[in-house]
Design a protein around this motif. Sequence first.
Motif, PDB file in Angstrom:
ATOM      1  N   GLU A  87      -2.837   5.984  -1.043  1.00 42.65           N
ATOM      2  CA  GLU A  87      -3.470   5.065  -1.986  1.00 42.65           C
ATOM      3  C   GLU A  87      -4.766   4.503  -1.400  1.00 42.65           C
ATOM      4  OE1 GLU A  87      -1.396   2.091  -5.046  1.00 42.65           O
ATOM      5  OE2 GLU A  87      -1.206   1.400  -2.991  1.00 42.65           O
TER       6      GLU A  87
ATOM      7  N   VAL B  30       0.866  -1.185   0.000  1.00 36.69           N
ATOM      8  CA  VAL B  30       0.000   0.000   0.000  1.00 36.69           C
ATOM      9  C   VAL B  30       0.898   1.229   0.000  1.00 36.69           C
ATOM     10  CG1 VAL B  30      -1.874   1.233   1.157  1.00 36.69           C
ATOM     11  CG2 VAL B  30      -1.664  -1.251   1.445  1.00 36.69           C
TER      12      VAL B  30
ATOM     13  N   ILE C 200      -7.815   1.234   3.146  1.00 40.60           N
ATOM     14  CA  ILE C 200      -8.062  -0.144   2.701  1.00 40.60           C
ATOM     15  C   ILE C 200      -9.538  -0.424   2.951  1.00 40.60           C
ATOM     16  CG2 ILE C 200      -7.473  -2.584   2.915  1.00 40.60           C
ATOM     17  CD1 ILE C 200      -4.762  -1.801   3.995  1.00 40.60           C
TER      18      ILE C 200
ATOM     19  N   THR D 185      -4.858   7.407   3.156  1.00 41.24           N
ATOM     20  CA  THR D 185      -4.487   6.021   2.838  1.00 41.24           C
ATOM     21  C   THR D 185      -5.602   5.126   3.375  1.00 41.24           C
ATOM     22  OG1 THR D 185      -2.167   6.660   3.152  1.00 41.24           O
ATOM     23  CG2 THR D 185      -2.658   4.295   2.993  1.00 41.24           C
TER      24      THR D 185
ATOM     25  N   VAL E  95      -6.960   1.189  -1.547  1.00 43.82           N
ATOM     26  CA  VAL E  95      -6.946  -0.222  -1.943  1.00 43.82           C
ATOM     27  C   VAL E  95      -8.297  -0.827  -1.591  1.00 43.82           C
ATOM     28  CG1 VAL E  95      -5.858  -2.475  -1.593  1.00 43.82           C
ATOM     29  CG2 VAL E  95      -4.455  -0.401  -1.541  1.00 43.82           C
TER      30      VAL E  95
END
Length: 249
Positions: free
Chosen positions: A29, A25, A196, A194, A31
């Motif tokens: 970003e 990662v 997820i 960031t 994801v």
Amino acid sequence: MFLSVSGLAKSFGENEVLKNIDFDVKKGEVVSIIGPSGSGKTTMLRCFNGLEQPDKGIYQFEDGFSLTFAEKVRKQDILRLSRKSGMVFQSYNLFPHKTALQNVMEGPVIVQRRNKTEARNEAVELLEKVGLQEKIDLYPHQLSGGQQQRVGIARALALKPELLLFDEPTSALDPELIGDVLKVMKDLANENWTMIIVTHEIQFAAEVSDKVLFMDGGYIIEQGNPDEVLKNPKEERTKRFLQRILNPT
């Protein structure tokens, strides 16, 4: 690279839930993790903030902090890991006896020992950010599911985490409430958080993700940018999954 994960594995008794997971990662970003129920997505997410402890694997963070799970992991290292992330749960997990404002203040004041006035001011700002400035004094039972989930997002942001983790944040919501939550998440993506995200919202994943992971049977079957994984998947299992999701009979 913000986080590199290698060789991650986790079993519950005889059930191998995660098998040799590798991915990276980057800072800023988004994801997205997609895949059928029972493929290990939520377990993997919980391993990233210390709610579950992997049996094997290595985490390497860009600040030099690393964790190796083949050996005994110190409690303070798990605590350090958990402090890096803020988690938004599928079922909200709000304190029912606390107002929206008190729910958002709880972590900064009780866990991080921050100044109460400062924490309150930041909590008000965050609730405004997620569109709930009129609801700060209401209790969870007085809020819709979508509003509760937005309180959950504000609560995660209040901890000032380096990483935001979302566990199917819209799956418990009525369809008409999903858009408000996804809009907040899109705004966060545009602010270069960031993130997820475990999600079944394929269109959303296509719009906001820098990287998509498709999981099945405890493995990452395929990973790449949204065009590669969602529009031109190479693996047969990925194709079958997307066909079922996008064209249900």
